[in-house]
Design an enzyme around this catalytic site. Structure first.
Site, mmCIF file in Angstrom:
data_model
loop_
_atom_site.group_PDB
_atom_site.id
_atom_site.type_symbol
_atom_site.label_atom_id
_atom_site.label_comp_id
_atom_site.label_asym_id
_atom_site.label_seq_id
_atom_site.Cartn_x
_atom_site.Cartn_y
_atom_site.Cartn_z
ATOM 1 N N ASP A 575 0.855 -1.192 0.000
ATOM 2 C CA ASP A 575 0.000 0.000 0.000
ATOM 3 C C ASP A 575 0.889 1.239 0.000
ATOM 4 O OD1 ASP A 575 -2.297 1.510 0.096
ATOM 5 O OD2 ASP A 575 -2.852 0.948 2.134
ATOM 6 N N GLU A 578 2.591 5.132 -3.984
ATOM 7 C CA GLU A 578 2.591 6.090 -5.103
ATOM 8 C C GLU A 578 3.937 6.815 -5.291
ATOM 9 O OE1 GLU A 578 -1.042 4.682 -4.001
ATOM 10 O OE2 GLU A 578 0.182 5.931 -2.699
ATOM 11 N N ASP A 651 -8.903 3.893 -2.214
ATOM 12 C CA ASP A 651 -9.782 4.217 -1.083
ATOM 13 C C ASP A 651 -11.112 4.782 -1.559
ATOM 14 O OD1 ASP A 651 -7.704 3.349 0.452
ATOM 15 O OD2 ASP A 651 -6.990 5.341 0.979
#
Length: 983
Positions: A575, A578, A651
């Site tokens: 997770d 980015e 999300d």
């Protein structure tokens, strides 16, 4: 600590801490994305400059691209055309050396590659994306597969290429333009609008100290331009720069956004070019955006969007729908489709990229009068796109098909196909942030058994660790993680734990210390110290996965002797990759930080998550001597991510809008080469009511990656907690997924070989039906199953489009609908419209079990939907579901066909020799039986079913205007040839 903005004072540290805490609160409470945290095009210097250039071109009727190819420089050899590309506005002196090199590569897959780069830059432009994204050196077209047809007096070169000589590329020299034609029809045009722009690297000019006389001269002659009068004399005139021209010089050497400064030490180096899909009104791709499947216009009259589509991996929680904002992943792949043509492009660049889309309808109103007035041919419909990247080189692939499958194959030959996953990973996953402790895990696991609901994987989020230190356990909450995993494994179940790329800065934390000792962290902009930012653990550092030493070291962390408490049934969730940096600009890492090899982050931002994903998959593969395939879920992605595992849409929100958004988002991601994707069932943020949650499960069982997930502050929502009738409805949905697992696994195998999407837009299966070109509220699973999710509250009737001229069969009650056309279909609370297409065969396993592992020795059912000719076909793929032995040919791949009243089963021959020995999977599983064959669409009852000389029992019932016939226990094995005759 140090940041990209300099030393952080105690006061600023307190501000950051408060900001991080506020962000955590916002994650739970905010009702919409904070747009002000993310740039618009007008706040991005290079986007503003290139968009202004496009506006200048559009406002000037006489506009022509200043770029020209030197015809005498063109050379064609071994499938590669090279030449000198000149900007006549910049290269004004004959002695100037050509600044840009042009290359056209004709590939042996019938694709083409176009590259433009500086010949002798003052420092090299970054050109390393290809080293990460492309899977292997590609082959060029052989001399005999293309033909140099002509080179006219204007310098226009025409080359015909392709296996059937169906493709033509036409290169115009002045102005520079490249046209790709299919069977003589222009399809993809490069620089047709003249928007090619290339900011060459340059030295920064210091401000000049002016003498008084120079200052006075400047005041009288603001920006002198030289123009010729009618008599040929040069006249110097003063022309004030327009607002658009001023924008061409904005933010060249430094750029601010909010309190952050991007130092841009190399100066401006962006480039842009227009790409036109001629004769095509629908384009798709360039994920990830919360938008429609068919991309909406961002330019031109009545454009729904005013902002370009942005590709820049960002942590955008609770993202808005119907918006071209950047999200977690970026794939610069675009596919265009019309009734007559299909083409695609891949813009291979990992820097921040913006894409404008403009629709140009066919000129049908002017006719001959329009032609007389303009002296121009009538233009066909087209989609004009403008691609803008901040750095790197212009590197573009063009795919001309001619079919979608051809394009998927051509694209996959470059970037790879999806890795064949372990069988458990395509079943149901149960997750929330967070399951509290080991007792909680045991109770949730028992709850599934108590309510007779199958599942395969239970997930743990960040709270399972010791203070957000990855590869550790909170010993108070999870005192015996090995025992916990073994308990799940005894039922055929697995566990996934989260591991993020930020490493808590802590000298007593072994991972942090090893990383520092090995010097594998990303550096600050001056490269003298490690970058330090804030994320979940507080002060953190980020692994530099561009450093080969870092990748190998990271992979080693997954070995069982280092990741204490891990077992072979534990897998990984990547997770925040980015990467998400709470203290950074746009909640990510500054662009001017430095990677291994002195590479600025701006060049590789969109690839960072994929590099992390790759290293983690490497670690899970190498930890075993048992040849076990990895499973890793990633949030960030780029082209090539599919080689390492699954992704999800981030999300999302527990709302009907986000349930509706999931279909076009997943279809777009799948079209762009990443078929193993899903959306959090139920929505991550917020609390779905029972109706929304049930409808989401009914839709989610048709996502390739099927996981329920929820936020820390959301109410518990395990599938049984809403009571009846919802528990039964959700149980039925999940069981439906499990019955179809053989079909899903077969589709994954096909995707791993051919690069095809698993869930598919309607237009890929019905390419000539214009009614489906913009359709994204229903889709196909493979070529066989039509799904129409219910995405609105209180809906009990759904308007379904049945494409084609054949029948469609409801997968539950076998009722029949006839295509083509729309029809209102019942969609009561316990089901959504799902239909099997006539002409297909779907393999199933229909015995309810607690996990997919428990089903591996179960018999099969074949559901045969006959078409109007009485024919059908389908495949079944099986392997051990776990190892890499399939690469040695140890698998079962059968093709089933019905023709002239005979169902046949034949082996699909493998290019790889099968492993030998009685222990091989193919030999052991080949004897599994087919216990039932269901035949749909029979025009009369079947009365005589035989296998060889045996007569087999059959029962038929009339449903609508046809018959459903069930053949029980035909006594045939799934791995053996057979012929079953029916009349």
């Amino acid at each position: 600590m140090e940041s990209a903005q300099g030393r952080i004072t105690p006061s600023k540290r307190r501000t950051i801490v408060r900001s991080v805490l506020a962000l955590g609160l916002a994650l739970a409470c905010v009702s919409a994305v904070k747009r002000e945290d993310f740039k618009t095009c007008s706040q991005s210097g290079f986007c503003t400059r290139n968009r202004a250039y496009a506006d200048i071109a559009k406002e000037n009727p006489q506009w022509a691209s200043p770029f020209q190819l030197n015809p005498s420089s063109l050379r064609l050899s071994n499938g590669v055309l090279t030449g000198d590309l000149i900007n006549v506005q910049e290269d004004k002196q004959p002695s100037d050396k050509p600044a840009l090199a042009f290359e056209l590569h004709l590939l042996d897959t019938d694709a083409a590659r176009v590259r433009i780069n500086e010949r002798n830059p003052i420092q090299p432009r970054y050109d390393g994306v290809q080293d990460t994204v492309l899977i292997k050196p590609y082959g060029h077209a052989t001399e005999g597969s293309y033909q140099k047809l002509s080179k006219d007096e204007n310098g226009v070169l025409t080359i015909q290429y392709g296996a059937q000589n169906q493709n033509t590329v036409r290169i115009s020299s002045a102005p520079f333009k490249v046209e790709f034609l299919v069977n003589g029809v222009p399809t993809v045009l490069l620089n047709d609008e003249g928007l090619l722009r290339f900011e060459r690297l340059r030295n920064k000019e210091e401000p000049k100290v002016e003498e008084e006389g120079e200052k006075q001269e400047e005041e009288t002659s603001s920006d002198p331009l030289v123009e010729q009068n009618a008599g040929g004399n040069d006249i110097e005139i003063a022309i004030e720069k327009s607002e658009l021209e001023k924008k061409l010089e904005e933010n060249l050497w430094e750029e601010r956004f909010k309190e952050f400064t991007d130092s841009k030490p190399r100066g401006p180096e962006s480039f842009g070019m227009d790409i036109t899909f001629s004769g095509i009104n629908h384009v798709y791709g360039i994920p990830e955006h919360a938008s429609s499947l068919s991309l909406k216009a961002t330019r031109g009259p009545d454009a729904p969007y005013t902002e370009p589509y942005r590709l820049y991996n960002l942590d955008v929680f609770e993202y808005e729908g119907d918006n071209p904002m950047a999200l977690y992943g970026s794939v610069p792949f675009m596919l265009g489709h019309s009734k007559n043509s299909t083409a695609a492009v891949f813009w291979m660049n990992a820097a921040e990229t913006w894409i404008d889309v403009e629709k140009s309808p066919e000129d049908k109103n002017g006719g001959i009068l329009s032609w007389i007035k303009s002296k121009k041919a009538v233009h066909p419909a087209a989609t004009k796109t403008h691609w803008i990247s901040e750095a790197g080189v212009l590197d573009l692939f063009v795919f001309l098909g001619p079919t979608h499958r051809d394009i998927f194959r051509q694209y996959a030959s470059l970037v790879g196909t999806t890795a064949l996953p372990q069988a458990f990973s395509i079943a149901y996953h149960q997750c929330r942030w967070n399951y509290n402790n080991q007792k909680d895990v045991a109770e949730v696991d028992a709850g599934f058994d108590e309510h007779d609901i199958p599942y395969d994987v239970l997930w743990l989020d960040i709270e399972h660790t010791n203070g957000k230190r990855y590869f550790t356990w909170d010993e108070a909450k999870f005192p015996n993680p090995t025992e916990m995993q073994e308990s799940l494994s005894s039922k055929g179940r697995k566990m996934v734990t989260i591991i993020d790329p930020h490493i808590k800065k802590d000298g007593d934390y072994y991972v942090s210390k090893e990383g520092a000792d090995l010097d594998v962290y990303i550096k600050n902009k001056d490269a003298s110290s490690d970058f330090d930012g804030w994320c979940w653990p507080g002060s953190s550092q980020w692994i530099d996965f561009y450093n080969p030493k870092a990748r190998d070291w990271w992979a080693s962390q997954f070995s069982y002797d280092k990741y204490i408490g891990s077992t072979r049934s534990l897998f990984t969730w990547n997770d925040m990759n980015e990467p998400s940096v709470f203290s950074g600009p746009e909640i990510t890492i500054p662009k001017d930080v430095i990677h291994y090899g002195n590479v600025e982050h701006r060049n590789v931002h969109n690839l960072y998550g994929t590099m992390f994903h790759s290293a983690t998959a490497q670690g899970l593969t190498h930890r075993n001597e048992t040849n076990q395939r990895p499973f890793v879920l990633s949030r960030a992605f780029f082209a090539g991510t599919q080689r390492f595992g699954a992704i999800w849409t981030g999300d999302n929100v527990a709302s009907w809008e986000h349930l509706e958004l999931a279909s076009p988002m997943l279809l777009t991601i799948g079209l762009s080469g990443i078929p193993f994707s899903g959306a959090d069932v139920g929505g991550f943020f917020g609390n779905p009511d029972a109706e929304l949650l049930t409808r989401w499960y009914q839709a989610g069982i048709y996502y390739p990656f099927f996981r329920a997930h929820a936020h820390l502050d959301s109410k518990r929502r395990e599938p049984w907690l809403f009571g009846e009738p919802y528990t039964t409805q959700i149980r039925e949905a999940i069981r439906t997924r499990y019955t179809l697992l053989p079909f899903w696994y077969t589709l994954f195998q096909e995707a791993s070989v051919e690069g095809t999407p698993i869930i598919r837009p309607m237009f890929t299966e019905f390419p000539e039906d214009e009614a489906v070109f913009g359709m994204d509220d229903q889709y196909m699973v493979g070529d066989a199953i039509l799904v129409k999710p219910v995405v609105k509250s209180a809906v009990v009737r759904s308007n379904v489009y049945f494409a084609g001229k054949e029948k469609w069969f409801d997968i539950k009650d076998y009722s029949v609908e006839q295509g083509p056309g729309f029809k209102d279909i019942d969609s009561p609370a316990d089901k959504i419209p799902v239909y099997q297409r006539a002409g297909t065969i779907v393999p199933k396993r229909e015995r309810p079990r607690r996990s997919s592992k428990a089903m591996e020795n179960d018999p099969f059912t074949l559901v045969i939907a006959l078409d109007s000719k009485g024919e059908a076909s389908g495949r079944l793929y099986l392997d051990d579901g776990e190892s890499f032995n399939y690469e040695k040919g140890d698998y079962i791949l059968r093709e089933f066909k019905v023709s002239k009243g005979v169902l046949s089963s034949r082996k699909v021959e493998s290019a790889v020799p099968a492993s030998s020995g009685e222990s091989s999977f193919a030999e052991k599983a080949g004897g599994l039986r087919i216990e039932r064959i269901v035949i749909l669409g029979a025009t009369t009852p079947l009365t005589n079913v035989t296998v060889g000389d045996r007569t087999v029992q059959v029962n038929c019932a009339q449903v609508g205007g046809s018959y459903v016939c069930t053949v029980k226990e035909p006594q045939v094995a799934v791995g053996k040839d057979f012929d079953l005759s029916f009349a």
